[in-house]
Write a protein that holds these residues in place. Structure first.
Motif, short mmCIF file in Angstrom:
data_model
loop_
_atom_site.label_atom_id
_atom_site.label_comp_id
_atom_site.label_asym_id
_atom_site.label_seq_id
_atom_site.Cartn_x
_atom_site.Cartn_y
_atom_site.Cartn_z
N PRO A 252 0.83 -1.23 0.00
CA PRO A 252 0.00 0.00 0.00
C PRO A 252 0.85 1.26 0.00
CG PRO A 252 0.08 -0.91 2.21
CD PRO A 252 0.83 -1.87 1.34
N GLN A 253 1.73 1.39 -0.98
CA GLN A 253 2.64 2.54 -1.02
C GLN A 253 1.89 3.86 -1.17
OE1 GLN A 253 3.29 3.98 -4.32
NE2 GLN A 253 4.85 5.47 -3.74
N LEU A 254 0.93 3.90 -2.10
CA LEU A 254 0.20 5.14 -2.34
C LEU A 254 -0.61 5.53 -1.11
CD1 LEU A 254 -0.58 7.31 -4.38
CD2 LEU A 254 -2.46 5.84 -5.11
N ASP A 255 -1.25 4.57 -0.48
CA ASP A 255 -2.07 4.85 0.69
C ASP A 255 -1.19 5.35 1.84
OD1 ASP A 255 -4.35 5.06 2.20
OD2 ASP A 255 -4.37 2.96 2.81
N LEU A 256 -0.04 4.70 2.06
CA LEU A 256 0.85 5.08 3.15
C LEU A 256 1.39 6.50 2.97
CD1 LEU A 256 2.57 4.49 5.67
CD2 LEU A 256 4.28 3.46 4.14
N LEU A 257 1.91 6.79 1.79
CA LEU A 257 2.51 8.10 1.57
C LEU A 257 1.46 9.21 1.58
CD1 LEU A 257 5.20 7.26 -1.14
CD2 LEU A 257 5.39 7.24 1.35
N ARG A 258 0.27 8.91 1.07
CA ARG A 258 -0.77 9.93 1.07
C ARG A 258 -1.23 10.22 2.49
NH1 ARG A 258 -4.93 8.39 -2.95
NH2 ARG A 258 -3.58 9.54 -4.40
N ARG A 259 -1.43 9.16 3.29
CA ARG A 259 -1.82 9.38 4.69
C ARG A 259 -0.74 10.15 5.43
NH1 ARG A 259 -4.25 4.04 7.59
NH2 ARG A 259 -5.51 3.17 5.89
N LEU A 260 0.50 9.80 5.18
CA LEU A 260 1.60 10.46 5.86
C LEU A 260 1.63 11.95 5.52
CD1 LEU A 260 4.08 10.14 7.66
CD2 LEU A 260 5.41 9.52 5.63
N ALA A 261 1.46 12.27 4.25
CA ALA A 261 1.47 13.67 3.84
C ALA A 261 0.31 14.42 4.45
CB ALA A 261 1.44 13.76 2.32
N HIS A 262 -0.88 13.82 4.47
CA HIS A 262 -2.05 14.50 5.02
C HIS A 262 -1.97 14.63 6.54
CE1 HIS A 262 -4.86 13.66 1.34
NE2 HIS A 262 -3.82 14.42 1.06
N TRP A 263 -1.36 13.66 7.22
CA TRP A 263 -1.17 13.80 8.67
C TRP A 263 -0.25 14.97 8.97
CZ3 TRP A 263 3.40 13.42 11.52
CH2 TRP A 263 3.25 13.47 12.92
N MET A 264 0.78 15.12 8.18
CA MET A 264 1.72 16.21 8.42
C MET A 264 1.09 17.56 8.13
SD MET A 264 5.30 14.65 7.14
CE MET A 264 6.12 15.83 8.16
N MET A 265 0.12 17.58 7.21
CA MET A 265 -0.56 18.85 6.91
C MET A 265 -1.79 19.06 7.81
SD MET A 265 -0.16 19.13 2.76
CE MET A 265 -0.64 17.45 2.40
N LYS A 266 -1.87 18.25 8.85
CA LYS A 266 -2.87 18.43 9.92
C LYS A 266 -4.30 18.30 9.41
CE LYS A 266 0.27 21.58 12.31
NZ LYS A 266 0.47 22.94 12.88
N GLU A 267 -4.53 17.33 8.54
CA GLU A 267 -5.91 17.07 8.12
C GLU A 267 -6.66 16.47 9.32
OE1 GLU A 267 -7.43 17.76 5.21
OE2 GLU A 267 -5.59 18.84 4.73
#
Length: 680
Positions: A491-506
């Motif tokens: 799940p590379q796309l899911d992991l990196l997208r979640r990581l980016a959105h967590w860092m942007m405080k979604e």
């Protein structure tokens, strides 16, 4: 006991009429030829034709049936305003007693409350249901004891008798209502959204030109403004945060108005980012160099600025600079002047080469502490002497490299903490993931969160909060193997997208969060936490009463409970340091959209049978019997139409022309005509 003559013809009526015409022609022929027996021939024909119709005298033994009056009593929420409860009860009891005192009259009293799911008053539905049970031929009248505010007029049945509306309100009643004409479901953060509001006075209002309007966001202290009454007001609002924003508009209760239940309105708007600005800094080229770029470019809501180092300073190959780039990359502008404009900065295998001075990286560190987000995707360069950790940025890194690079295949694993963390929770079975082939050994800081591990349980993905910002370290440059499907991928796309959105405080990826999802009058309370357990949630109802709700663990890190709200309005939720607000249903239910008693909506239905609308404040009207088609209401009185229905108990039939009598009469008349004509 009643009697009448009935017919049971032996032949169809057209045939009988044809035979009658033939008989008349025969009599006419006899008269034309001068036969003196034509009167007897005529009488014989009449007897024979009458015999074919088989006339009988039918005698019925009838039992009269009582008339039925349907009384629909409105017990909806709007009927509980002012003194309507007492007026409604007294009027219904008085009418029922007067109707029952009339001979041969029955009363069917039906009380109607609020419709399910805020559907309002369903008077016509109740009336249609009652009429389906009772025989229409016995219904002598329909009485509605109501304020006339119904919400199912399209269900009005075809009336067999007059309908009367007895209004419970008073002529001096007035009410103030707040209306939100437009409320979008989504709005862009940082941009104002314009809402159109209107405050209206209905009924015998005092004629005030202005009133106060209070605006509260997420249950905070309200701001007060003065707005005109009876005019549309355009109000620009800028949402304070992403996710669900609950905005409450209210106007204070005025002296003398019927209710304040329609003086407020709830608007729930989801705040979304317009464009996420991301700065991607790529260092040494490698096989997965395009992984981050492809991920970010695939999202149309992301504005990507990609800073790529293609030619390090130590490379002296004689290529002119003008052939390498059309313009100089604006590093000073990006890293000093406009760094605050970015939502996320990603360093992909970047190492110190003198291209970005230490003052630039120190500014990135300040950017994180002030609320920014930095993600480091580490390669072998992170463990070297030129590591980005050896720069001012190292002060905010969540882990320190040990200078060891492990080139060995391994399958990433989610830690026990990672099973509860929104970035890595529920990503699937790690045993089905493909392997990565390199990991950088790091030593995490005590306050950092390790959500994924690799070789020998060494930290692989480490998260941390620094000041107001967030940082993440991915201790491998092999995530691209999943996107290529190596050994089944992952799940590379899911992991990196979640990581980016967590860092942007979604909001949907916060580790500690409390929110609720409303469905009608119920809500699902959801608490996400990294702890093994959570305490009860304190629910504050619209009336100020509190209630404790116990949550149960639905999945690792997610606790839920379903709560049924006893009333419509704004609810506050609290658990520890987490707070949330949610609105159940409209702030002003349908029952309170219009509260002034009026018969205007029902007049077209009432007029079909010449009924009337009378106010109960003038007294309970008397009851009269009126004929069908006559006016059924007047000053101080209402009418019912007696139906004179009956039940037939017994039927007796006596033949008027039995066979022997028909034969005797016909034969005698024919012989008489023959004898008379024979003598001539």
């Amino acid at each position: 006991m009643t009697g009448q003559i009935v017919f049971d013809p032996l032949l169809p009526w057209p045939v009988i009429w044809a035979l009658g015409v033939v008989a008349l022609l025969g009599v006419a022929l006899a008269l034309w030829r001068g036969l003196h027996g034509w009167p007897l021939r005529f009488l014989a024909g009449v007897v024979l034709i009458a015999a074919l119709t088989q006339p009988s005298f039918q005698e019925e033994d009838r039992a009269p049936l009582s008339d039925i009056v349907l009384m629909i009593v409105d017990q909806s929420a709007s009927q509980r305003l002012g003194d309507r409860v007492g007026v409604t009860q007294d009027a219904a009891d008085t009418l029922e007693a007067r109707l029952q005192a009339r001979p041969e009259t029955e009363v069917r009293r039906i009380e109607v409350g609020d419709g399910e799911g805020d559907t309002g008053t369903q008077l016509m539905t109740a009336l249609s249901t009652a009429m389906a049970v009772e025989p229409r031929g016995r219904i002598a009248g329909v009485f509605l004891v109501s304020d006339g505010r119904l919400h199912d007029l399209d269900r009005a049945p075809n009336l067999p008798a007059p309908m009367q509306l007895l209004l419970t309100g008073r002529e001096e009643d007035w009410d103030r209502r707040l209306i939100v004409r437009n409320a979008p479901a989504f709005a862009i953060l940082g941009e104002p959204v314009t809402l159109t509001l209107r405050i209206e006075d209905e009924g015998a209002a005092p004629g005030v030109a202005e009133t106060d309007l209070d605006i509260s966001v997420d249950g905070a202290d309200p701001q007060s403004f003065t707005v005109p009454i009876g005019q549309d007001v355009e109000l620009p609002i800028e949402l304070p945060h992403g996710g669900l924003n609950v905005i409450r508009f209210s106007t204070p209760e005025a002296e003398g108005e019927l209710t304040d239940r329609n003086n407020a309105a709830l608007v729930q708007i989801n705040g979304v980012r317009d464009r996420l600005r991301v700065l991607l800094v790529s260092g040494e080229p490698h096989a997965g160099g395009r992984t981050w770029r492809n991920l970010l470019k695939s999202d149309s809501s992301v504005d990507l600025v990609h800073f790529t180092i293609l030619r390090p300073p130590e490379k002296q190959d004689g290529v002119p600079v003008t052939e390498l780039s059309l313009i100089a990359f604006p590093t000073r502008e990006l890293f000093l002047e406009k760094i605050e404009d970015f939502d996320l900065i990603i360093f992909d295998r970047y190492k110190r080469r003198g291209i970005l001075p230490a003052i630039y990286l120190d500014n990135v560190r300040n950017y994180v502490e002030n609320g920014g987000a930095v993600l480091v995707a580490a390669g072998p360069d992170f463990a070297s002497a030129d590591s980005i950790f050896r720069s001012p940025l190292g002060e905010v890194m969540p882990a320190e490299p040990t200078a060891r690079v492990i080139d060995e295949g391994f399958r990433p694993q989610v830690t026990e903490l990672g099973e509860r963390h929104p970035v890595t929770a529920g990503m699937g079975d790690p045993e089905s993931w493909g392997r990565w082939l390199r990991q950088i050994e790091v030593d995490p800081r005590p306050e950092a969160e390790v959500v994924m591990t690799g070789i020998d349980d060494n930290p692989l993905l480490v998260l941390d909060r620094v000041g107001e910002g967030r940082v993440a370290l991915l201790a491998s440059d092999q995530a691209w193997l999943w996107s290529r499907g190596y050994e089944g991928g992952g799940p590379q796309l899911d992991l990196l997208r979640r990581l980016a959105h967590w860092m942007m405080k979604e909001p949907e990826l916060e580790e500690e969060a409390l929110w609720a999802e409303a469905t009608g009058q119920s809500m699902r309370i959801i608490r996400r936490s990294l702890s093994d357990s959570v305490s009860t949630v304190t629910v504050t109802r619209p009336d100020g009463e509190t209630e404790e709700v116990t949550l149960s663990e639905a999945s690792p890190g997610r606790f839920e409970a379903v709560y049924e709200g006893p009333e419509i309005g704004l609810y506050r939720l609290e658990e520890g340091d987490e707070e949330a607000v949610i609105g159940l249903g409209p702030a002003a239910p349908k029952e309170f959209e219009q509260t002034i008693a009026s018969g205007d909506a029902l007049e077209p239905v009432i007029d079909t049978m010449r009924g009337g609308v009378l106010r109960l404040e003038d007294g309970v009207p008397t009851i009269r019997a009126v004929s069908a088609g006559r006016p059924a209401a007047g000053r101080g009185w209402i009418g019912i139409t007696p139906r004179e229905a009956f039940e037939t108990m017994d039927i007796r039939q006596i033949p008027l022309l039995p066979a022997w009598l028909t034969l005797l009469l016909a034969a005698g008349l024919i012989i008489g005509a023959w004898l008379r004509e024979g003598r001539r």
